[in-house]
Design an enzyme around this catalytic site. Structure first.
Site, PDB file in Angstrom:
ATOM      1  N   LYS A  50       3.576  68.972 -50.391  1.00  0.00           N
ATOM      2  CA  LYS A  50       4.762  69.761 -49.670  1.00  0.00           C
ATOM      3  C   LYS A  50       6.185  69.853 -50.800  1.00  0.00           C
ATOM      4  O   LYS A  50       6.711  70.752 -50.562  1.00  0.00           O
ATOM      5  CB  LYS A  50       5.341  68.816 -48.560  1.00  0.00           C
ATOM      6  CG  LYS A  50       4.355  69.133 -47.362  1.00  0.00           C
ATOM      7  CD  LYS A  50       4.829  68.097 -46.178  1.00  0.00           C
ATOM      8  CE  LYS A  50       3.342  68.123 -45.133  1.00  0.00           C
ATOM      9  NZ  LYS A  50       3.570  67.067 -43.993  1.00  0.00           N
ATOM     10  N   GLN A  94       7.077  62.047 -42.089  1.00  0.00           N
ATOM     11  CA  GLN A  94       5.619  62.292 -42.245  1.00  0.00           C
ATOM     12  C   GLN A  94       4.880  61.443 -41.179  1.00  0.00           C
ATOM     13  O   GLN A  94       5.159  60.073 -41.183  1.00  0.00           O
ATOM     14  CB  GLN A  94       5.371  61.805 -43.828  1.00  0.00           C
ATOM     15  CG  GLN A  94       3.772  61.820 -43.855  1.00  0.00           C
ATOM     16  CD  GLN A  94       3.264  63.622 -43.653  1.00  0.00           C
ATOM     17  OE1 GLN A  94       3.965  64.344 -44.143  1.00  0.00           O
ATOM     18  NE2 GLN A  94       1.987  63.723 -43.194  1.00  0.00           N
ATOM     19  N   ASP A 117       8.975  70.622 -38.441  1.00  0.00           N
ATOM     20  CA  ASP A 117       7.561  70.504 -37.851  1.00  0.00           C
ATOM     21  C   ASP A 117       7.319  71.075 -36.483  1.00  0.00           C
ATOM     22  O   ASP A 117       6.173  71.076 -36.228  1.00  0.00           O
ATOM     23  CB  ASP A 117       7.416  68.616 -37.603  1.00  0.00           C
ATOM     24  CG  ASP A 117       6.602  68.162 -39.022  1.00  0.00           C
ATOM     25  OD1 ASP A 117       5.887  68.878 -39.443  1.00  0.00           O
ATOM     26  OD2 ASP A 117       6.523  66.993 -39.031  1.00  0.00           O
TER      27      ASP A 117
END
Ligand code: NAP
Length: 286
Positions: A50, A94, A117
């Site tokens: 990422k 995460q 997300d």
């Protein structure tokens, strides 16, 4: 191999190219903050990918590492600080968090306009209401983009999604069934009976289970489109000691009309859609 390969690297590169133009018109570049708690090796690999994608696109990224044995309140206060920081336009915590930490509570603490997300109840709720114009979960949105890119017509087609998780299977099913996509969707899971028969009727199979090579050639209707979301670590005798395998057996390529590979399929699309969400979140805030 009979199936056309649906190349996630090429599709992801096209998504990134279109983002570069949008980023260039923003008054200030997007800024993604990634919070990682603990030392899960796979999570560190994903976060590295990422960060590299942000660097490619000129997106500022900040990584915040928190010890696995830190108090949950430290994760909470970190998210609250990032919510309040006007320079941060996207926040990602995460997954997975260390056991005992409530992942859904943290997700719902993130400001919905910074929730890149797409897992906040407000963002998922909009999708349930039939509105797919907001910030969508990256992996299912990436699958939809790949299907569109590969020219797969979903309207009126039978789709089977194997898996009903909050982050992949369930939002994937909603996206396939939404107006405009118009597939007829069956959601399969660990209690589903006669999975083989169900899959054999499908025009599109999306496998998001986490079981290596579970979908075999005999389950697939000739010419069907198969998207492999699974990423499974399989031990072997190689120098690394393991290789990555999908949920779909390689022999499916002999039967399917189109197939996305693992690696090189959904993985790069997930990263590309995260970048897309970060740009969209920034546009919404600016
Ligand atoms: P998850 O939360 O563990 O969900 C797995 C789903 O599979 C559950 O709904 C489960 O059913 C179902 N399932 C388990 N065993 C089954 C069986 N024998 N038959 C039918 N269904 C079964 O996993 P996830 O987070 O959705 O991820 C799924 C896979 O995708 C994993 O391999 C993950 O690594 C991969 N993934 C890849 C990406 C990417 O970017 N490439 C992103 C996210 C996830 P129940 O609900 O009944 O338990």
């Amino acid at each position: 191999m009979g199936a056309t390969r649906i190349d996630g690297n090429a599709c992801g590169a096209a998504v990134e190219a279109s983002l570069a133009e949008r980023i260039a018109t923003l008054p200030t570049p997007p800024h993604l903050a990634v919070v990682i708690v603990g030392n899960d090796p796979a999570s560190h690999v994903y976060v590295g990918a990422k960060e590299r994608a942000c660097a490619r696109l000129g997106i500022r990224s900040t990584r915040i590492d928190i010890d696995a044995d830190a108090d949950f309140s430290e994760v909470v206060s970190t998210v609250e600080r990032l919510n309040a920081d006007p320079e941060v336009t996207g926040i990602l915590v995460q997954s997975p968090l260390p056991s005992g930490m409530d992942e859904i509570a943290i997700t719902d603490l993130i400001d919905p306009v910074k929730d890149v997300d797409g897992f906040h109840a407000q963002n998922l709720g909009r999708l349930v209401q039939g509105d797919a114009s907001g910030i969508l979960p990256c992996t299912p949105a990436g699958v939809m983009r790949m299907l569109e890119w590969a020219g797969v017509d979903l309207s009126g087609k039978r789709a089977v999604v194997i898996g009903r998780s909050r982050i992949v299977g369930m939002p994937q099913s909603l996206l396939l069934a939404q107006k405009g996509a118009d597939a007829t969707v069956t959601i399969a899971h660990s209690r589903t009976e006669d999975m083989a028969a169900l899959c054999r009727e499908a025009d599109v199979i999306i496998a998001a289970v986490g079981r290596s090579n579970m979908v075999v050639a005999d389950w697939v209707k000739p010419g069907a489109t198969v998207i492999d979301v699974g990423v499974n670590r399989v031990d072997d005798d190689s120098e690394k000691g393991y290789h990555l395998s999908g949920d779909v057996h390689p022999d499916v390529a002999e039967v399917a009309g189109a197939l996305s590979p693992v690696p090189g399929g959904v993985g790069p699309m997930t990263i590309a859609m995260l970048m897309s969400n970060t740009v969209r979140a920034t546009e919404m805030q600016q």
